[in-house]
Enzyme design. Structure first.
Site, short mmCIF file in Angstrom:
data_model
loop_
_atom_site.label_atom_id
_atom_site.label_comp_id
_atom_site.label_asym_id
_atom_site.label_seq_id
_atom_site.Cartn_x
_atom_site.Cartn_y
_atom_site.Cartn_z
N SER A 371 -5.16 8.51 29.44
CA SER A 371 -5.50 7.68 28.29
C SER A 371 -4.45 7.95 27.21
CB SER A 371 -6.90 8.01 27.77
OG SER A 371 -7.19 7.26 26.62
N ARG A 372 -3.63 6.94 26.90
CA ARG A 372 -2.52 7.13 25.98
C ARG A 372 -2.93 6.94 24.52
NH1 ARG A 372 -0.50 3.48 29.91
NH2 ARG A 372 0.63 4.57 31.55
N VAL A 373 -4.16 6.45 24.29
CA VAL A 373 -4.60 6.16 22.92
C VAL A 373 -5.91 6.86 22.60
CG1 VAL A 373 -5.29 4.33 21.33
CG2 VAL A 373 -3.42 3.94 22.94
#
Length: 514
Positions: A371-373
């Site tokens: 999950s990049r955010v």
């Protein structure tokens, strides 16, 4: 609608006034102007001549009533994708311009309904009222019209909320082979919004009718259908309907986001969407590219998913969280469509067939998921507890592979293997059983502190159910603090363990006296 004011007939009109006026008046019928002739008909497409002034994406109407969208503009001919059966169209038939683009109904009246890609009811509950129409193609908001993703989306799934958190306004891809539980994970996320203010939209593209019926039944049984919209375009429908279905779903979501509401959009799945677009493109003789997909397939998906996000106060401060689903073949993550979507989205939840074979559900591979955010938006209590969860499980799996080649293991290695196996078992979760954040906390805390180390697989399942019930019964005050995204204090962690130990007194097996 992305603007607070509209320009209509060179006059600036407030969006609220325009919306209220549309709600009070029926949608106008398309004005048919200029007639053309059908020269070719194929399965899902038609070639039209005689409409020299037609525009790209313009809606056309054939003499028999079938609608179509202009996709290709070439000298002397138009390539049109059909939004209905091609059998009803004959060569030589007239076709008319409408000077409109394709639109879909939006509004409160769609909640609790099952509709097709054009917004027509499929549930037999009569006509849909309290709606207006909006174009399905609009520009995505600019960067300045967005805000950072800062609020968590509670999926109710331990492996996701603890290790791969999703924030409101994020685009999180769900990816995996067939029969790995992709749809179940998305549906469980919708079910977990029962007690929240989030509106959910489920868009099925190319799915079997029985599969969609099971999803609708699950939403009905959980009493959440009244807060949902289900859009169904079956594999027997025209491929043109499959092409516009996710855009219609996104348009419906934008209506609620413009009012400051949070929307969860599930697109199931973009693999079938890409195949439908490839079919249409090949029938229109457009040049094929990699894996025979047209060269603009990346743009087709990018312009769709870019419409998700957390909006600024000027746009209503709402959000659209999108969970697109994509299917892989033989775990091939480097295929064309999966790699496109991985690069477009803000992270992916990868469901592994290897974990399915081990009966590990949900089969979330924490090593290939990211999950990049959402990490910045993760619930603070879970962030405190699960910070080392991914590292701990990665070390356990590496040690587990190494231990297969050894016959003699010291006590420390055996203890680490036992602890890692207990934590992995604790990440198991039944279908249609989303968990509150408090329940996730007490289960993960118990596993990480070793309360499950000496239990068998069946005993761990019983233990989790026992401590979940104890948490709901005895930790109501802490549960409210956790829902309010409060930081988990050391005293609260001790309290969680105390409640878990007391609840497990009847589950933990007695010590071996021998």
């Amino acid at each position: 609608m992305k603007k607070t004011h509209l320009m209509i007939d060179d006059k600036q009109i407030a969006f609220d006034e325009w919306r209220d006026a549309l709600l009070k008046t029926p949608a106008p019928e398309p004005v048919l102007t200029e007639a053309g002739i059908v020269t070719e008909v194929a399965d899902g497409v038609a070639i039209v001549t005689g409409l020299a002034r037609a525009l790209a994406d313009e809606l056309l109407v054939f003499a028999g009533g079938t609608q179509g969208i202009v996709l290709d503009l070439e000298p002397g001919r138009l390539g049109v994708i059909l939004l209905g059966p091609s059998q009803s169209i004959q060569v030589g038939e007239h076709v008319y311009r409408t000077q409109q683009v394709v639109s879909t109904p939006v509004g409160e009246g769609l909640l609790g309904r099952v509709v097709d890609a054009l917004g027509k009811p499929l549930d037999g509950l009569g006509p849909i009222v309290r709606v207006m129409r909006q174009p399905v193609e609009v520009n995505a908001p600019s960067v300045l019209e967005r805000k950072p993703v800062s609020r968590p989306l509670a999926t109710g799934i331990k492996a996701v909320d603890a290790a791969i958190p999703i924030g409101l306004g994020q685009r999180q891809l769900i990816i995996g082979d067939r029969q790995t539980g992709k749809t179940s994970l998305a549906v469980d996320t919708i079910l977990n919004q029962k007690h929240s203010d989030i509106i959910s939209i489920y868009c099925a593209i190319g799915q079997r009718g029985d599969a969609v019926a099971r999803v609708i039944q699950a939403l009905t049984d959980a009493d959440v259908l009244s807060k949902c919209i289900v859009i169904n375009t079956g594999d027997e429908e025209a491929p043109g309907l499959a092409h516009i279905a996710p855009y219609c779903a996104m348009t419906m979501a934008e209506y609620f986001a413009a009012q400051g509401k949070d929307v969860l959009l599930v697109i199931d799945d973009l693999t079938h969407h890409a195949r439908a677009y490839r079919e249409l493109s090949l029938l229109l003789r457009r040049p094929p590219g990699r894996e025979a997909f047209p060269g603009d397939i990346f743009y087709v998906h990018a312009r769709l998913l870019e419409r998700s996000g957390q909006w600024s106060d000027a746009l209503g401060a709402g959000s659209i969280t999108t969970l697109p689903i994509v299917e892989t073949e033989a775990e091939n993550l480097s295929a064309y469509i999966p790699t496109n979507l991985i690069s477009i989205t803000d992270g992916q939840v990868y469901l592994s067939p290897a974990l399915v074979h081990k009966n590990q559900f949900p089969a979330v591979d924490l090593g290939l998921s990211v999950s990049r955010v959402g990490g910045k938006a993760q619930n603070r209590s879970l962030r405190t507890l699960s910070g080392n969860l991914r590292v701990m499980l990665a070390q356990f799996e590496e040690l587990e592979d190494f231990a297969r080649f050894g016959t003699r293991l010291d006590d420390n290695v055996r203890a680490r293997l036992k602890r890692g196996n207990a934590v992995r078992q604790a990440l198991r979760q039944g279908e249609r059983d989303p968990m509150s954040t408090l329940e996730q906390l007490i289960v993960l805390q118990s596993a990480l502190e070793g309360l499950f180390d000496d239990l068998s697989e069946s005993e761990i399942i019983e233990a989790m159910n026992t401590i979940r019930a104890a948490a709901r019964r005895e930790l109501k005050t802490l549960g409210k603090e956790v829902r309010d995204n409060a930081q988990l204090s050391s005293e609260a962690q001790v309290l969680l363990l105390d409640v878990a130990r007391q609840a497990l007194e009847g589950v933990t097996p007695p010590e071996d006296l021998n």
